[in-house]
Design a protein around this motif. Structure first.
Motif, PDB file in Angstrom:
ATOM      1  N   PHE A  69       0.830  -1.202   0.000  1.00 24.13           N
ATOM      2  CA  PHE A  69       0.000   0.000   0.000  1.00 24.13           C
ATOM      3  C   PHE A  69       0.869   1.259   0.000  1.00 24.13           C
ATOM      4  O   PHE A  69       0.602   2.208  -0.746  1.00 24.13           O
ATOM      5  CB  PHE A  69      -0.939   0.011   1.216  1.00 24.13           C
ATOM      6  N   GLN A  70       1.902   1.275   0.821  1.00 26.23           N
ATOM      7  CA  GLN A  70       2.786   2.450   0.886  1.00 26.23           C
ATOM      8  C   GLN A  70       3.486   2.688  -0.448  1.00 26.23           C
ATOM      9  O   GLN A  70       3.643   3.832  -0.879  1.00 26.23           O
ATOM     10  CB  GLN A  70       3.818   2.288   2.007  1.00 26.23           C
ATOM     11  N   GLU A  71       3.886   1.596  -1.114  1.00 21.74           N
ATOM     12  CA  GLU A  71       4.508   1.741  -2.436  1.00 21.74           C
ATOM     13  C   GLU A  71       3.514   2.343  -3.429  1.00 21.74           C
ATOM     14  O   GLU A  71       3.868   3.199  -4.230  1.00 21.74           O
ATOM     15  CB  GLU A  71       5.024   0.387  -2.931  1.00 21.74           C
ATOM     16  N   GLU A  72       2.268   1.862  -3.366  1.00 18.89           N
ATOM     17  CA  GLU A  72       1.229   2.407  -4.253  1.00 18.89           C
ATOM     18  C   GLU A  72       0.988   3.888  -3.959  1.00 18.89           C
ATOM     19  O   GLU A  72       0.825   4.692  -4.887  1.00 18.89           O
ATOM     20  CB  GLU A  72      -0.089   1.643  -4.076  1.00 18.89           C
ATOM     21  N   ALA A  73       0.971   4.238  -2.658  1.00 23.73           N
ATOM     22  CA  ALA A  73       0.748   5.640  -2.276  1.00 23.73           C
ATOM     23  C   ALA A  73       1.902   6.517  -2.760  1.00 23.73           C
ATOM     24  O   ALA A  73       1.671   7.630  -3.266  1.00 23.73           O
ATOM     25  CB  ALA A  73       0.586   5.749  -0.763  1.00 23.73           C
ATOM     26  N   ASN A  75       3.875   5.892  -5.315  1.00 26.40           N
ATOM     27  CA  ASN A  75       3.732   5.933  -6.772  1.00 26.40           C
ATOM     28  C   ASN A  75       2.638   6.933  -7.175  1.00 26.40           C
ATOM     29  O   ASN A  75       2.786   7.684  -8.135  1.00 26.40           O
ATOM     30  CB  ASN A  75       3.429   4.527  -7.296  1.00 26.40           C
ATOM     31  N   PHE A  76       1.555   6.922  -6.429  1.00 23.50           N
ATOM     32  CA  PHE A  76       0.449   7.846  -6.685  1.00 23.50           C
ATOM     33  C   PHE A  76       0.929   9.296  -6.563  1.00 23.50           C
ATOM     34  O   PHE A  76       0.627  10.128  -7.419  1.00 23.50           O
ATOM     35  CB  PHE A  76      -0.693   7.575  -5.692  1.00 23.50           C
ATOM     36  N   ARG A  77       1.670   9.584  -5.483  1.00 21.63           N
ATOM     37  CA  ARG A  77       2.163  10.954  -5.265  1.00 21.63           C
ATOM     38  C   ARG A  77       3.072  11.415  -6.419  1.00 21.63           C
ATOM     39  O   ARG A  77       3.018  12.563  -6.835  1.00 21.63           O
ATOM     40  CB  ARG A  77       2.911  11.030  -3.937  1.00 21.63           C
ATOM     41  N   ARG A  78       3.905  10.495  -6.885  1.00 22.13           N
ATOM     42  CA  ARG A  78       4.828  10.838  -7.982  1.00 22.13           C
ATOM     43  C   ARG A  78       4.093  11.091  -9.302  1.00 22.13           C
ATOM     44  O   ARG A  78       4.470  11.945 -10.093  1.00 22.13           O
ATOM     45  CB  ARG A  78       5.860   9.716  -8.172  1.00 22.13           C
ATOM     46  N   GLY A  84      -2.996  13.852 -14.399  1.00 23.91           N
ATOM     47  CA  GLY A  84      -4.169  14.730 -14.382  1.00 23.91           C
ATOM     48  C   GLY A  84      -5.062  14.536 -13.168  1.00 23.91           C
ATOM     49  O   GLY A  84      -5.016  13.520 -12.486  1.00 23.91           O
ATOM     50  N   PRO A  85      -5.926  15.519 -12.926  1.00 19.03           N
ATOM     51  CA  PRO A  85      -6.778  15.506 -11.731  1.00 19.03           C
ATOM     52  C   PRO A  85      -7.829  14.390 -11.715  1.00 19.03           C
ATOM     53  O   PRO A  85      -8.159  13.863 -10.661  1.00 19.03           O
ATOM     54  CB  PRO A  85      -7.445  16.886 -11.729  1.00 19.03           C
ATOM     55  N   GLU A  86      -8.340  14.038 -12.873  1.00 25.23           N
ATOM     56  CA  GLU A  86      -9.358  12.974 -12.939  1.00 25.23           C
ATOM     57  C   GLU A  86      -8.756  11.646 -12.489  1.00 25.23           C
ATOM     58  O   GLU A  86      -9.338  10.907 -11.682  1.00 25.23           O
ATOM     59  CB  GLU A  86      -9.893  12.877 -14.377  1.00 25.23           C
ATOM     60  N   GLY A  92      -6.895   8.147  -5.964  1.00 29.12           N
ATOM     61  CA  GLY A  92      -6.926   8.541  -4.547  1.00 29.12           C
ATOM     62  C   GLY A  92      -8.053   7.833  -3.805  1.00 29.12           C
ATOM     63  O   GLY A  92      -7.884   7.393  -2.660  1.00 29.12           O
ATOM     64  N   ALA A  93      -9.215   7.715  -4.446  1.00 26.00           N
ATOM     65  CA  ALA A  93     -10.359   7.025  -3.840  1.00 26.00           C
ATOM     66  C   ALA A  93     -10.043   5.539  -3.642  1.00 26.00           C
ATOM     67  O   ALA A  93     -10.382   4.943  -2.602  1.00 26.00           O
ATOM     68  CB  ALA A  93     -11.594   7.201  -4.704  1.00 26.00           C
ATOM     69  N   GLU A  94      -9.371   4.946  -4.640  1.00 25.06           N
ATOM     70  CA  GLU A  94      -8.977   3.529  -4.527  1.00 25.06           C
ATOM     71  C   GLU A  94      -8.011   3.329  -3.359  1.00 25.06           C
ATOM     72  O   GLU A  94      -8.143   2.374  -2.590  1.00 25.06           O
ATOM     73  CB  GLU A  94      -8.312   3.055  -5.823  1.00 25.06           C
TER      74      GLU A  94
END
Length: 192
Positions: A69-73, A75-78, A84-86, A92-94
């Motif tokens: 989960f932390q790796e995904e988070a 990756n998400f931040r990067r 894009g925002p969509e 982010g919801a996932e």
């Protein structure tokens, strides 16, 4: 005549009081430090070690999920601005949902361990209480009090403390279970 009956009645009541006094002063009493008993009783120590190990094993599995989960988070931040925002809102919801699931899993694991430990601890406490009751009967005690967290004795002479005797006898009677569960766990860990 009335005086002799009154004198006999007084003598009988004094004699009865003396008998009652003798009875209460000859009662055998003792106390046990229940906290010390459970701290030093081998079965109680084994039970604690068992659940500490079980907690570690279950915790390792959950730690893997948390790392993912932390790796995904991270990756998400990067990638949030680049995609894009969509995309960021959807991803982010996932991630929020996964974080919630991990929190629930952690709570469920903790509750499961607590329930299992409580059942086994209650079994040990019942066994100890039965042993103390049998010990008291066998050794002629009128009362055996408990001290510790739920103290029922505020003062007693040290000579009345039978905690060490009870711990020794309980430990002598306790048969340590085979460590097959620990060995099986270690073998499973080696295979991973």
């Amino acid at each position: 005549m009335k005086k002799s009956i009154v004198a006999i009645a007084i003598a009988i009541s004094l004699f009865s009081c003396n008998k009652a006094e003798e009875k209460t002063t000859s009662e055998k009493t003792a106390y046990i430090d229940t906290v010390k008993l459970m701290d030093e009783y081998t079965e109680s120590k084994d039970l604690q070690a068992k659940f500490e190990e079980k907690s570690k094993v279950m915790g390792r599995e959950l730690e893997l999920e948390i790392k993912k989960f932390q790796e995904e988070a991270d990756n998400f931040r990067r990638n949030a601005q680049a995609n894009g925002p969509e995309w960021a809102q959807k991803k982010g919801a996932e991630l929020q949902k996964k974080e919630q699931q991990l929190t629930y899993a952690q709570q469920a694991m903790s509750q499961q361990l607590q329930k299992e430990a409580a059942v086994e601890r209650d079994s040990v406490v019942s066994k100890v209480r039965k042993y103390i009751k049998d010990y008291g009967k066998k050794n002629g005690y009128s009362y055996i009090y408990g001290t510790g967290d739920a103290a029922t004795v505020l003062y007693a002479k040290d000579g009345y403390d039978i905690t060490e005797k009870i711990v020794k006898e309980l430990n002598d009677n306790y048969k340590t279970p085979e460590k097959t569960e620990t060995k099986d766990t270690a073998k499973a860990e080696e295979k991973k």
